[in-house]
Design a protein around this motif. Structure first.
Motif, short mmCIF file in Angstrom:
data_model
loop_
_atom_site.label_atom_id
_atom_site.label_comp_id
_atom_site.label_asym_id
_atom_site.label_seq_id
_atom_site.Cartn_x
_atom_site.Cartn_y
_atom_site.Cartn_z
N ALA A 1 36.89 18.22 81.14
CA ALA A 1 35.72 18.72 80.41
C ALA A 1 34.46 18.61 81.24
CB ALA A 1 35.55 17.97 79.09
N VAL A 2 34.38 17.59 82.10
CA VAL A 2 33.20 17.43 82.95
C VAL A 2 33.05 18.61 83.88
CG1 VAL A 2 32.15 16.04 84.78
CG2 VAL A 2 33.20 14.91 82.80
N ARG B 1 42.06 26.18 75.96
CA ARG B 1 41.42 27.15 76.83
C ARG B 1 42.25 28.41 77.05
NH1 ARG B 1 36.92 25.79 78.58
NH2 ARG B 1 36.87 27.24 80.33
N ASP C 1 32.24 21.82 81.96
CA ASP C 1 30.84 21.88 81.53
C ASP C 1 29.90 22.07 82.71
OD1 ASP C 1 31.70 21.52 78.95
OD2 ASP C 1 31.24 19.37 78.88
N GLN C 2 30.12 21.33 83.79
CA GLN C 2 29.23 21.41 84.95
C GLN C 2 29.23 22.81 85.55
OE1 GLN C 2 27.07 19.15 86.41
NE2 GLN C 2 27.44 17.83 84.64
N GLN D 1 30.28 25.60 83.96
CA GLN D 1 30.15 26.62 82.91
C GLN D 1 31.33 27.61 82.95
OE1 GLN D 1 26.23 28.35 83.38
NE2 GLN D 1 25.19 26.39 83.10
N LYS E 1 25.77 18.20 90.35
CA LYS E 1 27.08 18.64 89.86
C LYS E 1 28.20 17.95 90.62
CE LYS E 1 25.52 23.26 88.39
NZ LYS E 1 25.88 23.18 86.96
#
Length: 247
Positions: A143-144, A242, A147-148, A150, A58
């Motif tokens: 976004a990385v 978001r 996503d990483q 959550q 991560k």
């Protein structure tokens, strides 16, 4: 005097990117976060959450998204500081006041809360002989990180924080004189261009003093590409999606 020591500590701040291998024990980390939580918070909303990132994969993904900042991988501690309206949405619904709908004022308050908390944390760390650096580069591709880690809806990663014990520290970089940033009763725009010229000369001297390989630059030369090259025009759409800055 103790007050003088605190002032000296605050004014000795430098960003640290090179750390020893000494770990930060969990009790100390928790205390630093508690110091962060002691910062002022708008209406006591405490609109922040922190994700401690220990997973090497991560960290590597986030470091790559942040422009290849290897200290994200190497630092003993790497934290992602988030504006958190999710917890507040639960509270407003529980109190019968309905769901948050992304009001700009809520979003601004959350961003300020995170910044104040983070500064308290870093200052507390420096008081213990530690150092760190904030990582705004995670906004290159948020976004990385989302996503990483959550991250749920209404939680937005704003910046990272590398923490540890310094292996190397640069000299303190001179800030603008107080007279350049302080105005009384009204803003004196007539003096700003001259102030910039004066400060450019100060920063050029600082850069030249750092020895062989030092860049021949000034403040304007440094901040112009940082601002013009990091517009991150995607940020409004990402934050709106978001649940931030919708109205």
């Amino acid at each position: 005097m103790a007050g003088d020591n605190t002032l000296d500590l605050i004014q000795s701040h430098v960003s640290v990117r090179d750390f020893t291998g000494q770990p930060v024990d969990l009790e100390t980390l928790h205390r630093l976060i508690a110091c962060g939580q002691s910062a002022a918070t708008s209406s006591f909303i405490q609109a922040y959450s922190i994700v401690r990132v220990t997973d090497p994969a991560k960290r590597a993904a986030i470091a790559a998204a942040a422009g290849g900042q290897q200290w994200v991988i190497a630092a003993p501690e790497f934290l992602v500081l988030c504006a958190d309206l999710n917890r507040l949405n639960i509270a407003t619904e529980k109190a019968g006041q309905g769901a948050l709908d992304g009001q700009t004022e809520h979003s601004i308050a959350a961003v300020i809360d995170v910044a104040l908390m983070a500064q308290n944390m870093l200052l507390a760390a420096e008081s213990l002989g530690m150092g760190g650096v904030f990582i705004g580069g995670i906004r290159n591709d948020p976004a990385v990180t989302i996503d990483q880690l959550q991250l749920p809806h209404r939680v937005m990663p704003l910046f990272g924080l590398c923490l540890g014990y310094p292996a190397h520290k640069n000299p303190v970089k001179p800030r603008m004189p107080v007279t350049h940033v302080l105005h009384t009763d009204s803003f004196d725009a007539s003096r700003v261009a001259g102030d910039v010229d004066d400060y450019d000369a100060v920063l050029n001297e600082y850069y030249q003093s750092r020895g062989a390989g030092s860049k021949n630059a000034n403040w304007s030369d440094s901040v112009a590409p940082a601002l013009q090259g990091k517009k991150r025009q995607h940020m409004l759409s990402v934050m709106t999606a978001r649940g931030f800055f919708n109205a």
